[in-house]
Scaffold this active site. Structure first.
Site, short mmCIF file in Angstrom:
data_model
loop_
_atom_site.label_atom_id
_atom_site.label_comp_id
_atom_site.label_asym_id
_atom_site.label_seq_id
_atom_site.Cartn_x
_atom_site.Cartn_y
_atom_site.Cartn_z
N CYS A 27 -24.11 -60.06 -19.89
CA CYS A 27 -25.04 -58.93 -19.93
C CYS A 27 -25.74 -58.72 -18.59
CB CYS A 27 -26.06 -59.16 -21.04
SG CYS A 27 -27.30 -57.87 -21.09
N CYS B 210 -29.41 -57.75 -18.89
CA CYS B 210 -30.34 -58.84 -19.23
C CYS B 210 -30.55 -59.75 -18.01
CB CYS B 210 -29.79 -59.72 -20.34
SG CYS B 210 -28.96 -58.84 -21.65
N ASP B 211 -29.48 -60.07 -17.29
CA ASP B 211 -29.54 -61.16 -16.31
C ASP B 211 -29.40 -60.73 -14.86
OD1 ASP B 211 -29.76 -62.88 -18.48
OD2 ASP B 211 -27.60 -63.06 -18.69
#
Ligand code: NDP
Length: 314
Positions: A136, A139-140
């Site tokens: 992701c 997200c990261d």
């Protein structure tokens, strides 16, 4: 806790589940919806959604799912945290077991459990997961600002992740196993127009390198067999998804990839009173809008089924 009874239970909280909830609640079925382990579903890990009709300026995935949830709530859906980990579809009524101990007996069930990211299956990928390996970018990606990263895959997800990362990172390699990409033309053009994205065609990953965190990847050219290494700090896997249907396999007919088989033109499964919608049963379109559409169909199918059984309100 004893068994609780409901006319309509919805499993999952993506576009399919919330749309089913809006329709079921408005039909007076007083649905209970369990959100699963990723409330809001896959769209909560996307950036911009630009292709959902009605949002001419686009909308972020998380905001869109908050809107879906609030709409379902507004009509009285009982939305609950909890992950359904076991079902008994020998009814109807059917029984559903939730990880928090809830046991629900339902006259009708709408499955909208969606799909989850796939992995390459390398030992090194697993070992370095969350230590530079991620599925992701949204997200990261933040953790890799100014660094070099790679994205594996050549579909729309991979193209989207690569263009997102290109804004944050110094360099983004796209590791593409064939000599062409599956992504839509507009997404292919976007990645090809970004100067800090380098597409490595005909390339597969043999190993993610690094002891405690990602330091590189060993690659192989699928045509020449030539091996090479790249130095990277982040390794993003974007190679598609697997439907979240394992808990249903003893009862429902699934295809060879695990997608729930529904009757043509309907959301009915092979079990009476159980309906399937969204990515759990769709391996072709997999869009938010098609998932929402099939969630609506599932609620209408459930309502008609209950009416025929004279189990609906009124
Ligand atoms: P796809 O199934 O479309 O693509 C998966 C990609 O991963 C393919 O390029 C495939 O390669 C590659 N791949 C699969 N397995 C491996 C492997 N073991 N090693 C290396 N590469 C591998 O999945 P997506 O998640 O990209 O997209 C799913 C659906 O969602 C699509 O319908 C897509 O259009 C849609 N989507 C739409 C978006 C948008 O419109 N904004 C954004 C994101 C997704 P190969 O091509 O060789 O099979």
């Amino acid at each position: 806790m004893g068994k609780e009874k409901t006319k309509c239970l919805i499993i999952g909280s993506g576009p399919a589940g919330y749309t089913a909830a809006v329709y079921a609640a408005r039909a007076g079925l007083k649905p209970i919806l369990y959100q699963g382990d990723q409330p809001g579903g896959q769209l909560t890990i996307t950036t911009e959604v630009e292709n959902y009709p009605g949002y001419p300026e686009g909308i972020t995935g998380p905001q869109m799912m908050t809107d879906f949830m609030n709409q379902a709530k507004r009509f009285g859906t009982d939305i609950r945290f909890g992950y359904v980990n076991k079902v008994d579809f020998s009814g109807p009524p059917h029984t559903v077991y939730v990880d928090n101990g809830d046991v629900i007996e339902a006259d009708s069930i709408i499955i909208s459990t969606g799909a989850s990211a796939k992995w390459l299956g390398l030992e090194s990928e697993q070992r370095l997961n969350s230590k530079g390996v991620s599925a992701c970018a949204v997200c990261d990606g933040f953790f890799f600002r100014g660094m070099d990263v790679a994205v594996v895959g050549a579909g729309d997800t991979a193209a989207e992740e690569a263009s997102y990362l290109a804004k944050l990172c110094k360099k983004v390699y796209m590791i593409v196993r064939r000599d062409e990409m599956r992504a839509s033309l507009i997404m292919q053009k976007r990645v090809q127009s970004l100067e800090n994205i380098e597409i490595l065609w005909n390339t597969s990953t043999e190993e993610v390198l690094g002891k405690d965190e990602v330091e590189g990847a060993r690659l192989v050219n699928n045509v020449t067999g030539e091996k090479s290494e790249i130095a990277i700090q982040g390794f993003f896997v974007a190679i598609g998804h697997k439907p979240n249907t394992d808990i249903f396999k003893d009862y429902l007919d699934l295809d060879s990839s695990g997608y729930i088989i529904t009757e043509k033109g309907s959301t009915r499964t092979n079990v009476e009173g159980v309906f399937a919608s969204g990515d759990a049963q769709d391996n072709i379109y997999r869009q938010a809008v098609t998932a929402a559409g099939s969630g609506c169909m599932a609620a209408l199918d459930a309502e008609r089924y209950l009416a025929e059984k004279e189990l609906a309100v009124g």
